[in-house]
Design an enzyme around this catalytic site. Structure first.
Site, short mmCIF file in Angstrom:
data_model
loop_
_atom_site.label_atom_id
_atom_site.label_comp_id
_atom_site.label_asym_id
_atom_site.label_seq_id
_atom_site.Cartn_x
_atom_site.Cartn_y
_atom_site.Cartn_z
N ARG A 85 0.83 -1.19 0.00
CA ARG A 85 0.00 0.00 0.00
C ARG A 85 0.87 1.25 0.00
O ARG A 85 1.75 1.40 0.84
CB ARG A 85 -0.91 0.02 1.25
CG ARG A 85 -1.65 1.34 1.48
CD ARG A 85 -3.04 1.30 0.96
NE ARG A 85 -3.74 2.56 1.08
CZ ARG A 85 -4.81 2.76 1.85
NH1 ARG A 85 -5.27 1.79 2.60
NH2 ARG A 85 -5.42 3.92 1.85
N ARG A 141 -5.85 1.53 -4.46
CA ARG A 141 -4.92 0.91 -3.53
C ARG A 141 -4.90 -0.60 -3.66
O ARG A 141 -5.91 -1.21 -4.02
CB ARG A 141 -5.21 1.33 -2.08
CG ARG A 141 -6.49 0.85 -1.42
CD ARG A 141 -7.79 1.49 -1.91
NE ARG A 141 -7.91 2.92 -1.70
CZ ARG A 141 -8.44 3.44 -0.59
NH1 ARG A 141 -8.90 2.69 0.37
NH2 ARG A 141 -8.55 4.73 -0.48
N ASP A 188 -6.71 -2.04 1.42
CA ASP A 188 -7.19 -1.16 2.48
C ASP A 188 -7.89 -2.06 3.50
O ASP A 188 -8.69 -2.92 3.12
CB ASP A 188 -8.20 -0.16 1.88
CG ASP A 188 -8.84 0.76 2.90
OD1 ASP A 188 -8.11 1.30 3.75
OD2 ASP A 188 -10.07 0.93 2.83
N ASP A 228 -10.03 -1.55 7.02
CA ASP A 228 -10.63 -0.60 7.95
C ASP A 228 -11.18 -1.33 9.16
O ASP A 228 -11.88 -2.35 9.02
CB ASP A 228 -11.76 0.19 7.27
CG ASP A 228 -11.24 1.13 6.20
OD1 ASP A 228 -10.09 1.61 6.33
OD2 ASP A 228 -11.97 1.39 5.23
C1 X6L Z 1 -18.98 12.79 -0.27
C2 X6L Z 1 -17.65 12.92 0.04
C3 X6L Z 1 -19.50 11.53 -0.40
C4 X6L Z 1 -16.86 11.80 0.21
C5 X6L Z 1 -18.72 10.42 -0.24
C6 X6L Z 1 -17.06 8.09 0.27
C7 X6L Z 1 -15.19 9.45 0.45
C8 X6L Z 1 -16.27 6.98 0.42
C9 X6L Z 1 -14.37 8.34 0.62
C10 X6L Z 1 -17.38 10.53 0.07
C11 X6L Z 1 -16.53 9.34 0.26
C12 X6L Z 1 -14.91 7.10 0.61
C13 X6L Z 1 -13.58 2.16 -1.48
C14 X6L Z 1 -14.25 2.92 -2.46
C15 X6L Z 1 -12.89 4.18 -1.38
C16 X6L Z 1 -13.88 0.79 -1.38
C17 X6L Z 1 -15.45 1.10 -3.16
C18 X6L Z 1 -14.08 5.88 0.83
C19 X6L Z 1 -12.59 5.89 0.70
N1 X6L Z 1 -12.74 2.97 -0.82
N2 X6L Z 1 -15.18 2.41 -3.30
N3 X6L Z 1 -13.81 4.18 -2.37
N4 X6L Z 1 -14.83 0.30 -2.24
N5 X6L Z 1 -16.37 0.55 -3.97
O1 X6L Z 1 -13.34 0.04 -0.56
O2 X6L Z 1 -14.58 4.81 1.13
S1 X6L Z 1 -12.09 5.65 -0.94
MG MG Z 2 -11.66 2.10 3.40
MG MG Z 3 -8.56 2.66 5.35
#
Ligand code: X6L
Ligand code: MG
Ligand code: MG
Length: 162
Positions: A85, A94, A97, A99
């Protein structure tokens, strides 16, 4: 430190051989003293949330652990590093990840760690896998079960793999 805690984790990968990465990460975790992988969900192919990037594979697992939350977090971050990572742009692609989502019925706010995970309650890519293995676990901020939260999210973009 007491033994016999339960923790829920979410895993995601969208770089490299994501299926192998998620499976290998879970077996590495199971080998760590003080961590037993008690349950694991199916793998799901999920549409990316955040900047444009490849689809993810996501999964969740339940850990039985004797580790305190902060120790467990450091162990999870160390495994992310072992899978290469590299933290570049925020919310970017990535290799792995992991969490920390839930720890018993604890709520905790530290500079580097918030439990429950602050955004888990509206993320289909977390709730749908987690509902497979922990439907009756109550998310302590909302007071709702994982099954209830999972029923409230849009399931489009989340596809269970065989
Ligand atoms: C507004 C602003 C709305 C930010 C949503 C949602 C930001 C999710 C970060 C958000 C917002 C994240 C994964 C992903 C990420 C994953 C899938 C995050 C961190 N991690 N999409 N996007 N799976 N499908 O594990 O979760 S980046
Ligand atoms: Mg995550
Ligand atoms: Mg994380």
């Amino acid at each position: 430190m007491s033994v016999g805690h339960q923790a829920a984790i979410g895993l995601g990968s969208n770089l490299g051989d994501s299926e192998a990465t998620l499976k290998d990460a879970l077996s590495k975790l199971d080998f760590i003293p003080g961590i037993h992988v008690a349950a694991r969900s199916h793998l799901y192919q999920t549409a990316p949330i955040g900047p444009p990037q490849p689809d993810y594979l996501n999964a969740c697992a339940i850990l039985s652990t004797s580790l305190a939350p902060e120790t467990l977090l450091h162990t999870l971050l160390n495994i992310e590093k072992q899978f290469g990572r590299v933290r570049r742009e925020r919310w970017g692609a990535r290799t792995l990840d992991i969490d920390l989502l839930l720890y018993d019925n604890l709520t905790l706010t530290l500079p580097q760690l918030q439990i429950p995970h602050p955004r888990m309650a509206d993320r289909a890519f977390v709730l749908i896998p987690l509902a497979e293995i922990a439907p009756n676990w109550i998310e302590p901020v909302s007071g709702k079960t994982i099954a209830t939260l999972a029923q409230q999210v849009d399931r489009s973009g989340v596809q269970q793999l065989a």
